[in-house]
Design a protein around this motif. Structure first.
Motif, PDB file in Angstrom:
ATOM      1  N   UNK A 189       0.825  -1.207   0.000  1.00  0.00           N
ATOM      2  CA  UNK A 189       0.000   0.000   0.000  1.00  0.00           C
ATOM      3  C   UNK A 189       0.860   1.259   0.000  1.00  0.00           C
ATOM      4  N   UNK A 190       1.831   1.315  -0.878  1.00  0.00           N
ATOM      5  CA  UNK A 190       2.658   2.518  -0.984  1.00  0.00           C
ATOM      6  C   UNK A 190       1.864   3.578  -1.735  1.00  0.00           C
ATOM      7  N   UNK A 191       1.853   4.798  -1.194  1.00  0.00           N
ATOM      8  CA  UNK A 191       1.128   5.905  -1.811  1.00  0.00           C
ATOM      9  C   UNK A 191       2.019   7.132  -1.893  1.00  0.00           C
ATOM     10  N   UNK A 251       3.084  17.353  -2.202  1.00  0.00           N
ATOM     11  CA  UNK A 251       4.131  18.325  -1.893  1.00  0.00           C
ATOM     12  C   UNK A 251       3.701  19.147  -0.686  1.00  0.00           C
ATOM     13  N   UNK A 252       4.652  19.495   0.169  1.00  0.00           N
ATOM     14  CA  UNK A 252       4.430  20.324   1.356  1.00  0.00           C
ATOM     15  C   UNK A 252       3.525  19.652   2.384  1.00  0.00           C
ATOM     16  N   UNK A 253       3.495  18.335   2.407  1.00  0.00           N
ATOM     17  CA  UNK A 253       2.692  17.572   3.362  1.00  0.00           C
ATOM     18  C   UNK A 253       3.564  16.549   4.091  1.00  0.00           C
ATOM     19  N   UNK A 254       3.124  16.168   5.278  1.00  0.00           N
ATOM     20  CA  UNK A 254       3.730  15.055   5.994  1.00  0.00           C
ATOM     21  C   UNK A 254       2.664  13.990   6.203  1.00  0.00           C
ATOM     22  N   UNK A 255       3.101  12.785   6.451  1.00  0.00           N
ATOM     23  CA  UNK A 255       2.188  11.678   6.728  1.00  0.00           C
ATOM     24  C   UNK A 255       2.600  11.048   8.041  1.00  0.00           C
ATOM     25  N   UNK A 256       1.617  10.870   8.932  1.00  0.00           N
ATOM     26  CA  UNK A 256       1.844  10.162  10.186  1.00  0.00           C
ATOM     27  C   UNK A 256       1.095   8.840  10.103  1.00  0.00           C
ATOM     28  N   UNK A 257       1.771   7.773  10.457  1.00  0.00           N
ATOM     29  CA  UNK A 257       1.198   6.432  10.412  1.00  0.00           C
ATOM     30  C   UNK A 257       1.128   5.905  11.833  1.00  0.00           C
ATOM     31  N   UNK A 269      -2.019   1.308  11.356  1.00  0.00           N
ATOM     32  CA  UNK A 269      -1.845   1.501   9.920  1.00  0.00           C
ATOM     33  C   UNK A 269      -2.658   2.629   9.336  1.00  0.00           C
ATOM     34  N   UNK A 270      -3.294   3.445  10.182  1.00  0.00           N
ATOM     35  CA  UNK A 270      -4.065   4.584   9.698  1.00  0.00           C
ATOM     36  C   UNK A 270      -3.119   5.746   9.396  1.00  0.00           C
ATOM     37  N   UNK A 271      -3.322   6.364   8.244  1.00  0.00           N
ATOM     38  CA  UNK A 271      -2.487   7.495   7.823  1.00  0.00           C
ATOM     39  C   UNK A 271      -3.211   8.806   8.084  1.00  0.00           C
ATOM     40  N   UNK A 272      -2.448   9.777   8.539  1.00  0.00           N
ATOM     41  CA  UNK A 272      -2.978  11.134   8.674  1.00  0.00           C
ATOM     42  C   UNK A 272      -2.012  12.056   7.928  1.00  0.00           C
ATOM     43  N   UNK A 273      -2.531  12.725   6.936  1.00  0.00           N
ATOM     44  CA  UNK A 273      -1.715  13.636   6.129  1.00  0.00           C
ATOM     45  C   UNK A 273      -2.020  15.062   6.563  1.00  0.00           C
ATOM     46  N   UNK A 274      -0.973  15.871   6.705  1.00  0.00           N
ATOM     47  CA  UNK A 274      -1.190  17.274   7.059  1.00  0.00           C
ATOM     48  C   UNK A 274      -0.204  18.157   6.303  1.00  0.00           C
ATOM     49  N   UNK A 275      -0.668  19.324   5.978  1.00  0.00           N
ATOM     50  CA  UNK A 275       0.141  20.293   5.247  1.00  0.00           C
ATOM     51  C   UNK A 275       1.045  21.031   6.240  1.00  0.00           C
TER      52      UNK A 275
END
Length: 185
Positions: free
Chosen positions: A1-3, A7-13, A17-23
């Motif tokens: 499940x690579x995604x 740009x200008x975002x981070x991902x917290x896992x 296994x839940x992802x949270x993306x934030x700018x």
């Protein structure tokens, strides 16, 4: 499940296994400098911002590396990286693509070696690592796989850069690819 990450975002896992993306960054809409800034002031501010950007991307320890074509984009990045780590006893590996002479094809690539050598003579903390290739534009311009961000062609010179960098423990490869086009446009 690579995604992909925008740009200008981070991902917290998290552990489930839940992802949270934030700018984390947004391009400022106001000008960085007043429009009537003199050339010397504009130049000083560009150098300050570029130096700051390079510093923020340097690994805290270990080898430092950058692409270096001798052009307007990669050369300042490589030189600033080399200067930033000089007092720590580290050098900057500067990867330079150099076409083997004697190769005949319709669109020869400009020999950048003299520009790279001139820049390296100014900054002794740069160790130029020539990456030789002989297959011309057909190899260099085959592109990057958007999923893996690796060169599509096995004989792409960038693979030699990545192999050398990995063998020398380089965690970050600084690059200014595309900057010449932005500046000259």
């Amino acid at each position: 499940d690579i995604r992909s990450v925008q740009a200008a975002h981070t991902v917290a896992l998290d552990a489930r296994g839940h992802c949270r993306e934030s700018r984390y960054w947004r391009l400022p809409l106001e000008p960085l400098l007043p429009f009537d800034t003199d050339p010397q002031g504009a130049s000083a501010e560009i150098l300050r911002l570029l130096d700051q950007a390079v510093w923020r991307r340097l690994p805290p320890t270990g080898p430092v590396a950058a692409h270096m074509s001798g052009g307007l984009d990669s050369t300042p990045i490589a030189m600033l990286a080399a200067r930033a780590v000089r007092d720590q006893g580290r050098e900057c590996l500067a990867y330079s693509f150099q076409e083997r002479r004697g190769v005949e094809h319709d669109a020869p690539i400009i020999d950048e070696a003299p520009y790279v050598a001139e820049a390296a003579a100014i900054e002794p903390n740069l160790r130029v690592v020539p990456i030789h290739f002989s297959s011309g534009l057909d190899t260099v311009l085959q592109g990057i796989d958007p999923e893996t961000l690796l060169p599509l062609a096995k004989d792409d010179p960038e693979n030699a850069v990545l192999d050398h960098a990995a063998a020398h423990g380089v965690p970050v490869l600084l690059s200014g690819w595309g900057g010449d086009q932005v500046v000259s446009s």
